[in-house]
Design a protein around this motif. Structure first.
Motif, PDB file in Angstrom:
ATOM      1  N   VAL A  69      30.697  10.233  39.928  1.00  0.00           N
ATOM      2  CA  VAL A  69      31.766   9.632  41.450  1.00  0.00           C
ATOM      3  C   VAL A  69      32.806  10.901  42.008  1.00  0.00           C
ATOM      4  CG1 VAL A  69      31.491   7.168  40.958  1.00  0.00           C
ATOM      5  CG2 VAL A  69      33.284   8.776  39.538  1.00  0.00           C
ATOM      6  N   CYS A  70      32.936  11.854  40.956  1.00  0.00           N
ATOM      7  CA  CYS A  70      34.120  13.112  41.718  1.00  0.00           C
ATOM      8  C   CYS A  70      33.277  13.934  41.231  1.00  0.00           C
ATOM      9  CB  CYS A  70      34.912  12.534  41.201  1.00  0.00           C
ATOM     10  SG  CYS A  70      36.595  14.145  41.347  1.00  0.00           S
ATOM     11  N   GLN A  71      33.777  15.272  42.299  1.00  0.00           N
ATOM     12  CA  GLN A  71      33.200  16.536  41.711  1.00  0.00           C
ATOM     13  C   GLN A  71      34.284  17.001  40.546  1.00  0.00           C
ATOM     14  OE1 GLN A  71      35.559  16.605  43.291  1.00  0.00           O
ATOM     15  NE2 GLN A  71      37.050  17.640  42.485  1.00  0.00           N
ATOM     16  N   ASP A  72      34.877  16.680  39.919  1.00  0.00           N
ATOM     17  CA  ASP A  72      35.814  17.150  38.223  1.00  0.00           C
ATOM     18  C   ASP A  72      34.622  16.425  37.106  1.00  0.00           C
ATOM     19  OD1 ASP A  72      37.158  18.227  36.523  1.00  0.00           O
ATOM     20  OD2 ASP A  72      38.635  17.176  36.920  1.00  0.00           O
ATOM     21  N   THR A  73      34.008  17.468  36.873  1.00  0.00           N
ATOM     22  CA  THR A  73      33.327  16.862  35.674  1.00  0.00           C
ATOM     23  C   THR A  73      34.333  16.725  34.395  1.00  0.00           C
ATOM     24  OG1 THR A  73      31.897  18.791  35.118  1.00  0.00           O
ATOM     25  CG2 THR A  73      31.119  17.192  36.151  1.00  0.00           C
ATOM     26  N   LYS A 152      37.532  13.993  31.094  1.00  0.00           N
ATOM     27  CA  LYS A 152      38.844  13.456  31.854  1.00  0.00           C
ATOM     28  C   LYS A 152      39.287  14.789  32.574  1.00  0.00           C
ATOM     29  CE  LYS A 152      42.824  11.990  31.110  1.00  0.00           C
ATOM     30  NZ  LYS A 152      43.786  12.208  31.862  1.00  0.00           N
ATOM     31  N   GLY A 153      38.898  14.313  34.052  1.00  0.00           N
ATOM     32  CA  GLY A 153      39.471  15.279  34.839  1.00  0.00           C
ATOM     33  C   GLY A 153      41.121  15.626  35.356  1.00  0.00           C
ATOM     34  N   SER A 154      40.729  17.012  35.376  1.00  0.00           N
ATOM     35  CA  SER A 154      42.090  17.724  35.383  1.00  0.00           C
ATOM     36  C   SER A 154      43.455  17.066  36.280  1.00  0.00           C
ATOM     37  CB  SER A 154      42.609  19.179  35.777  1.00  0.00           C
ATOM     38  OG  SER A 154      41.882  19.528  37.027  1.00  0.00           O
ATOM     39  N   GLY A 155      42.959  16.937  36.933  1.00  0.00           N
ATOM     40  CA  GLY A 155      44.064  16.497  38.027  1.00  0.00           C
ATOM     41  C   GLY A 155      44.607  15.120  37.182  1.00  0.00           C
ATOM     42  N   SER A 156      44.186  14.137  36.866  1.00  0.00           N
ATOM     43  CA  SER A 156      45.066  13.454  35.878  1.00  0.00           C
ATOM     44  C   SER A 156      45.493  13.739  34.466  1.00  0.00           C
ATOM     45  CB  SER A 156      44.272  11.941  35.189  1.00  0.00           C
ATOM     46  OG  SER A 156      43.295  12.336  35.218  1.00  0.00           O
ATOM     47  N   GLU A 157      44.935  14.676  33.815  1.00  0.00           N
ATOM     48  CA  GLU A 157      45.750  15.359  32.577  1.00  0.00           C
ATOM     49  C   GLU A 157      46.747  16.008  33.114  1.00  0.00           C
ATOM     50  OE1 GLU A 157      44.409  14.535  29.553  1.00  0.00           O
ATOM     51  OE2 GLU A 157      45.050  16.003  28.191  1.00  0.00           O
ATOM     52  N   LYS A 188      49.621  12.957  42.949  1.00  0.00           N
ATOM     53  CA  LYS A 188      48.868  14.099  41.529  1.00  0.00           C
ATOM     54  C   LYS A 188      47.600  13.517  41.558  1.00  0.00           C
ATOM     55  CE  LYS A 188      52.566  17.532  42.121  1.00  0.00           C
ATOM     56  NZ  LYS A 188      53.533  17.505  40.841  1.00  0.00           N
ATOM     57  N   PRO A 189      47.865  12.339  40.119  1.00  0.00           N
ATOM     58  CA  PRO A 189      46.614  12.063  39.792  1.00  0.00           C
ATOM     59  C   PRO A 189      45.979  11.543  40.035  1.00  0.00           C
ATOM     60  CG  PRO A 189      48.755  10.865  38.904  1.00  0.00           C
ATOM     61  CD  PRO A 189      48.642  11.540  39.769  1.00  0.00           C
ATOM     62  N   CYS A 190      45.957  11.202  41.420  1.00  0.00           N
ATOM     63  CA  CYS A 190      44.931  10.640  42.102  1.00  0.00           C
ATOM     64  C   CYS A 190      44.855   8.578  41.065  1.00  0.00           C
ATOM     65  CB  CYS A 190      43.637  10.798  41.246  1.00  0.00           C
ATOM     66  SG  CYS A 190      42.304  12.905  42.342  1.00  0.00           S
ATOM     67  N   PRO A 191      45.972   8.363  41.441  1.00  0.00           N
ATOM     68  CA  PRO A 191      46.132   6.968  41.264  1.00  0.00           C
ATOM     69  C   PRO A 191      45.500   5.980  42.982  1.00  0.00           C
ATOM     70  CG  PRO A 191      48.061   7.595  43.098  1.00  0.00           C
ATOM     71  CD  PRO A 191      46.907   8.846  42.858  1.00  0.00           C
ATOM     72  N   GLN A 276      45.446   8.637  33.580  1.00  0.00           N
ATOM     73  CA  GLN A 276      43.467   8.206  33.607  1.00  0.00           C
ATOM     74  C   GLN A 276      44.104   8.001  35.199  1.00  0.00           C
ATOM     75  OE1 GLN A 276      41.789   9.800  33.801  1.00  0.00           O
ATOM     76  NE2 GLN A 276      39.552   8.377  31.635  1.00  0.00           N
ATOM     77  N   CYS A 277      43.036   8.282  36.651  1.00  0.00           N
ATOM     78  CA  CYS A 277      43.242   8.534  37.458  1.00  0.00           C
ATOM     79  C   CYS A 277      42.260   7.482  38.179  1.00  0.00           C
ATOM     80  CB  CYS A 277      42.274   9.707  38.454  1.00  0.00           C
ATOM     81  SG  CYS A 277      41.070  10.100  36.987  1.00  0.00           S
ATOM     82  N   TRP A 278      42.026   7.126  39.620  1.00  0.00           N
ATOM     83  CA  TRP A 278      40.770   5.923  39.414  1.00  0.00           C
ATOM     84  C   TRP A 278      39.337   5.589  38.671  1.00  0.00           C
ATOM     85  CZ3 TRP A 278      36.581   6.167  41.764  1.00  0.00           C
ATOM     86  CH2 TRP A 278      35.805   8.077  43.073  1.00  0.00           C
ATOM     87  N   ALA A 279      39.132   7.337  39.334  1.00  0.00           N
ATOM     88  CA  ALA A 279      37.725   7.557  38.555  1.00  0.00           C
ATOM     89  C   ALA A 279      37.649   7.786  36.895  1.00  0.00           C
ATOM     90  CB  ALA A 279      36.923   8.715  39.061  1.00  0.00           C
ATOM     91  N   ALA A 280      38.254   6.474  36.420  1.00  0.00           N
ATOM     92  CA  ALA A 280      38.114   6.140  34.480  1.00  0.00           C
ATOM     93  C   ALA A 280      37.141   5.951  34.106  1.00  0.00           C
ATOM     94  CB  ALA A 280      39.763   4.931  34.608  1.00  0.00           C
ATOM     95  N   ARG A 281      36.807   7.488  33.912  1.00  0.00           N
ATOM     96  CA  ARG A 281      34.599   7.118  33.745  1.00  0.00           C
ATOM     97  C   ARG A 281      35.046   7.173  32.301  1.00  0.00           C
ATOM     98  NH1 ARG A 281      34.645  12.252  36.946  1.00  0.00           N
ATOM     99  NH2 ARG A 281      36.761  12.730  35.766  1.00  0.00           N
ATOM    100  N   ARG A 282      33.726   6.190  31.346  1.00  0.00           N
ATOM    101  CA  ARG A 282      33.250   5.873  30.082  1.00  0.00           C
ATOM    102  C   ARG A 282      32.628   5.399  29.676  1.00  0.00           C
ATOM    103  NH1 ARG A 282      36.469   1.256  31.032  1.00  0.00           N
ATOM    104  NH2 ARG A 282      35.221  -0.396  29.574  1.00  0.00           N
TER     105      ARG A 282
HETATM  106  S1  SF4 Z   1      41.984  13.455  39.066  1.00  0.00           S
HETATM  107 FE1  SF4 Z   1      40.074  12.076  38.628  1.00  0.00          FE
HETATM  108  S2  SF4 Z   1      39.671  11.642  40.955  1.00  0.00           S
HETATM  109 FE2  SF4 Z   1      40.700  13.487  41.527  1.00  0.00          FE
HETATM  110  S3  SF4 Z   1      39.710  14.977  41.184  1.00  0.00           S
HETATM  111 FE3  SF4 Z   1      40.525  14.650  39.478  1.00  0.00          FE
HETATM  112  S4  SF4 Z   1      38.851  13.699  38.293  1.00  0.00           S
HETATM  113 FE4  SF4 Z   1      38.671  13.252  40.433  1.00  0.00          FE
END
Ligand code: SF4
Length: 299
Positions: A69-73, A152-157, A188-191, A276-282
């Motif tokens: 769902v997002c390139q940031d693993t 945990k994506g870096s944009g939100s972390e 910034k944290p992809c809300p 935690q961004c919209w891609a709140a993966r778990r």
């Molecule tokens: S913060 Fe989340 S949605 Fe935004 S780029 Fe990173 S993993 Fe993807």
């Protein structure tokens, strides 16, 4: 404990970790899908609607193409609940989680994000010194193991904040800090995502609690009614900021606000925020003492 049984069980945990990491990145939980759809339905700003519809389309494309769902693993963060009678030592469980993370990264393949924190050189397939990150909880009178993977994506972390409020700041100080943090974070944290708040304990424990909070199913409420009331209040206040989807303005800045708390010292009042961004993966797995594994996308 015979080595053969240890080895089989370690392999089962490694297999579970390898599956969980990829699965979490591709197939987001139903509660998140529902929350994103509900957000799109109630958003009134045009740019906000456009963002949310693009997010929903993104999820649909990922499903259709069996892709991420997002390139940031992200960095792989695991929470382990270990029964006191689970027949594999936590040292071996850690090894299995690490090997599973590496295997998933190589076999899929996934983007490898892990670097040495000073040299910035890649340290391996999403593993390194103290990576992946594992949180532990030990459960008495039980022989199972629950593993939850939260990439945990870096944009939100990067939008993580800690303040040692003083007791005189009270709950008002906590609310003020959470609001200031999220307003400062903007798009910034992809809300819209989940705002995790940790209160009480110590500086490090408050941040740990904030991370626990973002890993809960969306909209679950703290079992303490006083804290649950604060979750509702903060969620309302955060959505009044007008930041909106991806910071473009709108009604939906957060999908929810979750709080975890701990009792603290009488002169402390720590508050931590983890986004935690919209891609709140778990994704989770329940592993029995004989290695039988049940996967659970919703836990
Ligand atoms: S913060 Fe989340 S949605 Fe935004 S780029 Fe990173 S993993 Fe993807």
């Amino acid at each position: 404990m015979p080595l053969l049984i240890d080895t089989d069980l370690q392999a089962a945990v490694e297999d579970a970790a390898a599956h969980l990491y990829v699965w979490a990145l591709k197939d987001i939980p139903q509660d998140l899908r529902d929350a994103l759809k509900a957000a799109a339905a109630r958003e009134t700003s045009v740019p906000g609607q456009r963002v949310l519809n693009t997010i929903l389309k993104n999820v649909e494309v990922a499903d259709g193409e069996n892709n991420l769902v997002c390139q940031d693993t992200g960095i792989a963060v695991y929470t382990c609940r270990v029964g006191e009678h689970f027949p594999l030592h936590p040292a071996r469980i850690y090894e299995a989680l690490r090997d599973g993370t590496a295997r998933a990264t190589i076999e899929h393949p996934l983007r490898s994000n892990a670097v040495h924190t000073i040299t910035r050189e890649n340290t391996g397939p999403n593993i390194g010194y103290r990576l992946p990150i594992v949180h532990w909880e030990f459960i008495k009178d039980w022989d199972g193991l629950d593993v939850k993977c939260v990439p945990k994506g870096s944009g939100s972390e990067n939008m993580s904040f800690l303040k040692m409020c003083v007791p005189a700041d009270g709950v008002t100080g906590i609310k003020k800090f959470v609001l200031e943090s999220i307003v400062g974070a903007g798009g910034k944290p992809c809300p819209p995502g989940i705002v995790g708040v940790g209160i009480g304990g110590s500086a490090d424990y408050a941040m740990y609690l904030a991370k626990e909070a973002i890993a809960r199913p969306i909209g679950t409420r703290n079992s303490d009614p006083i804290v649950a009331e604060l979750e509702d209040e903060l969620m309302g206040l955060l959505n009044e900021t007008g930041i909106g989807p991806m910071g473009l303005g709108g009604d939906v800045t957060v999908l929810n606000c979750h709080i975890e708390h701990a009792d603290t010292h009488m002169t402390l009042n720590p508050v931590a925020v983890n986004y935690q961004c919209w891609a709140a993966r778990r994704a989770s797995a329940h592993i029995a003492a004989d290695g039988t594994t049940d996967f659970d996308r919703e836990a």
